[in-house]
Design a protein around this motif. Structure first.
Motif, PDB file in Angstrom:
ATOM      1  N   THR A  93     -44.135  74.452  58.500  1.00  0.00           N
ATOM      2  CA  THR A  93     -44.606  75.535  57.626  1.00  0.00           C
ATOM      3  C   THR A  93     -45.063  76.653  58.562  1.00  0.00           C
ATOM      4  OG1 THR A  93     -46.756  74.407  57.455  1.00  0.00           O
ATOM      5  CG2 THR A  93     -45.205  74.102  55.649  1.00  0.00           C
TER       6      THR A  93
ATOM      7  N   ASP B  30     -45.710  84.881  53.768  1.00  0.00           N
ATOM      8  CA  ASP B  30     -45.904  83.569  53.153  1.00  0.00           C
ATOM      9  C   ASP B  30     -47.248  82.962  53.556  1.00  0.00           C
ATOM     10  OD1 ASP B  30     -43.721  83.611  51.487  1.00  0.00           O
ATOM     11  OD2 ASP B  30     -42.437  82.424  52.796  1.00  0.00           O
TER      12      ASP B  30
ATOM     13  N   SER C 189     -47.875  79.158  53.222  1.00  0.00           N
ATOM     14  CA  SER C 189     -47.794  77.704  53.316  1.00  0.00           C
ATOM     15  C   SER C 189     -48.287  77.047  52.017  1.00  0.00           C
ATOM     16  CB  SER C 189     -48.568  77.201  54.532  1.00  0.00           C
ATOM     17  OG  SER C 189     -48.348  75.833  54.754  1.00  0.00           O
ATOM     18  N   LEU C 190     -48.650  75.763  52.085  1.00  0.00           N
ATOM     19  CA  LEU C 190     -48.965  74.994  50.880  1.00  0.00           C
ATOM     20  C   LEU C 190     -50.411  75.145  50.426  1.00  0.00           C
ATOM     21  CD1 LEU C 190     -46.756  73.217  52.683  1.00  0.00           C
ATOM     22  CD2 LEU C 190     -47.113  71.576  50.873  1.00  0.00           C
TER      23      LEU C 190
ATOM     24  N   ASP D 242     -44.578  75.666  48.474  1.00  0.00           N
ATOM     25  CA  ASP D 242     -44.728  75.581  49.925  1.00  0.00           C
ATOM     26  C   ASP D 242     -44.709  76.949  50.592  1.00  0.00           C
ATOM     27  OD1 ASP D 242     -41.990  75.468  49.033  1.00  0.00           O
ATOM     28  OD2 ASP D 242     -41.366  75.089  51.094  1.00  0.00           O
ATOM     29  N   HIS D 243     -44.492  77.985  49.813  1.00  0.00           N
ATOM     30  CA  HIS D 243     -44.494  79.354  50.344  1.00  0.00           C
ATOM     31  C   HIS D 243     -45.693  80.173  49.864  1.00  0.00           C
ATOM     32  CE1 HIS D 243     -40.374  79.264  52.108  1.00  0.00           C
ATOM     33  NE2 HIS D 243     -40.302  78.230  51.283  1.00  0.00           N
TER      34      HIS D 243
ATOM     35  N   GLU E 113     -38.619  79.575  59.149  1.00  0.00           N
ATOM     36  CA  GLU E 113     -39.889  79.154  58.561  1.00  0.00           C
ATOM     37  C   GLU E 113     -40.066  77.637  58.563  1.00  0.00           C
ATOM     38  OE1 GLU E 113     -42.639  80.277  54.672  1.00  0.00           O
ATOM     39  OE2 GLU E 113     -40.579  80.977  54.803  1.00  0.00           O
ATOM     40  N   HIS E 114     -38.967  76.890  58.424  1.00  0.00           N
ATOM     41  CA  HIS E 114     -39.085  75.443  58.228  1.00  0.00           C
ATOM     42  C   HIS E 114     -38.519  74.582  59.351  1.00  0.00           C
ATOM     43  CE1 HIS E 114     -40.847  75.812  54.334  1.00  0.00           C
ATOM     44  NE2 HIS E 114     -39.773  76.249  53.720  1.00  0.00           N
TER      45      HIS E 114
END
Length: 278
Positions: free
Chosen positions: A43, A58, A60-61, A106-107, A250-251
């Motif tokens: 992330t 973004d 993250s979570l 998750d974003h 990003e991932h």
């Protein structure tokens, strides 16, 4: 302008879901799964310092969901949003703007935090940027395929805070940042394209989750329009090669950035490197 990598840890998702129709015997070469068939994903966010504007791409979570929710994703790693910001001399209250590429949990989950019984913006001094097409897609009548990723507690408080702003589809975000779009993964996902040190960096979001996803057909099962994704990838990949863009990932669990090249097998990875090496 300065760019900073903001690492916020790792989570896991099913390898089959992440690679769609690609056989496990192939995708496991680049992204080996665990005993539950789960692969590790980063992330990794991007911080843009430009004049008096400090923009986070973004969020993250976040951490406001319960243990049952996070138990599905096996969050791990030592990095956090706050520790990564602090490493570069910043605090979340310094953030003036947050670009949400799209509203999957998750974003955008880290955009909102719990304060007692309240859900409030995690960046109290920031404007949150989305676009009307995607916002309506996620909030008015979410389709059954994506509904589980569009969590009300992540999204509604942003609007209620009064800090939500919409970008017009053809409008630039700033002098050095254009906003590109993709429609295969979800409606009107935003991809910031940044002019940096005489180079062009494209924030790939979920159009290119990892280096292992570069072949055109390696499309996630999460994408709502997989054939559209394939055409977008074909078009973007050619543009990236022709113009020597840098892809910010990003991932990808290992690589922050990559470039692409044309080979006899099609467009494939060229170089991988850290953002700080540009």
């Amino acid at each position: 302008m300065n760019l900073y990598t903001i690492d916020t840890g790792f989570f896991k998702l099913d390898g089959g879901a992440m690679f769609g129709v690609v056989p496990k015997s192939i995708w496991s070469r680049t992204n080996p799964p665990d005993e539950k068939n789960l692969c590790t994903w980063a992330t990794r966010l991007l911080l843009i310092e430009d004049g008096d504007r400090l923009t986070l791409v973004d969020t993250s979570l976040g951490d406001k969901q319960d243990a049952k929710f996070f138990g599905h994703y096996d969050l791990h790693g030592d990095d956090t949003l706050d520790s990564s910001l602090a490493k570069h001399g910043f605090h979340r209250d310094d953030i003036t703007d947050v670009i949400l590429t799209h509203l999957h949990f998750d974003h955008c989950g880290g955009a909102i935090k719990r304060e007692g019984e309240k859900l409030v913006p995690a960046f109290k001094n920031a404007q949150f940027w989305s676009n009307e097409k995607h916002w309506n897609w996620a909030t008015v009548d979410p389709n059954p395929r994506e509904k589980a990723s569009f969590l009300v507690e992540n999204i509604k408080p942003i609007q209620e805070s009064g800090q939500l702003r919409f970008l017009q589809e053809n409008a630039a975000y700033g002098d050095k940042i254009d906003m590109r779009y993709a429609y295969g993964h979800t409606e009107a996902m935003m991809l910031p394209q940044i002019q940096y040190k005489d180079k062009t960096l494209l924030y790939m979001a979920d159009l290119l989750p990892s280096v292992g996803h570069i072949p055109i057909a390696y499309v996630m099962s999460y994408d709502v329009r997989p054939l559209v994704t394939m055409q977008e990838r074909k078009d973007y990949w050619q543009e990236i090669v022709d113009n020597e863009y840098i892809c910010y990932l990003e991932h990808d669990p290992i690589y922050e950035c990559c470039t692409l090249q044309l080979t006899e097998k099609g467009i494939r990875v060229n170089e991988t490197f850290k953002l700080s090496e540009i």
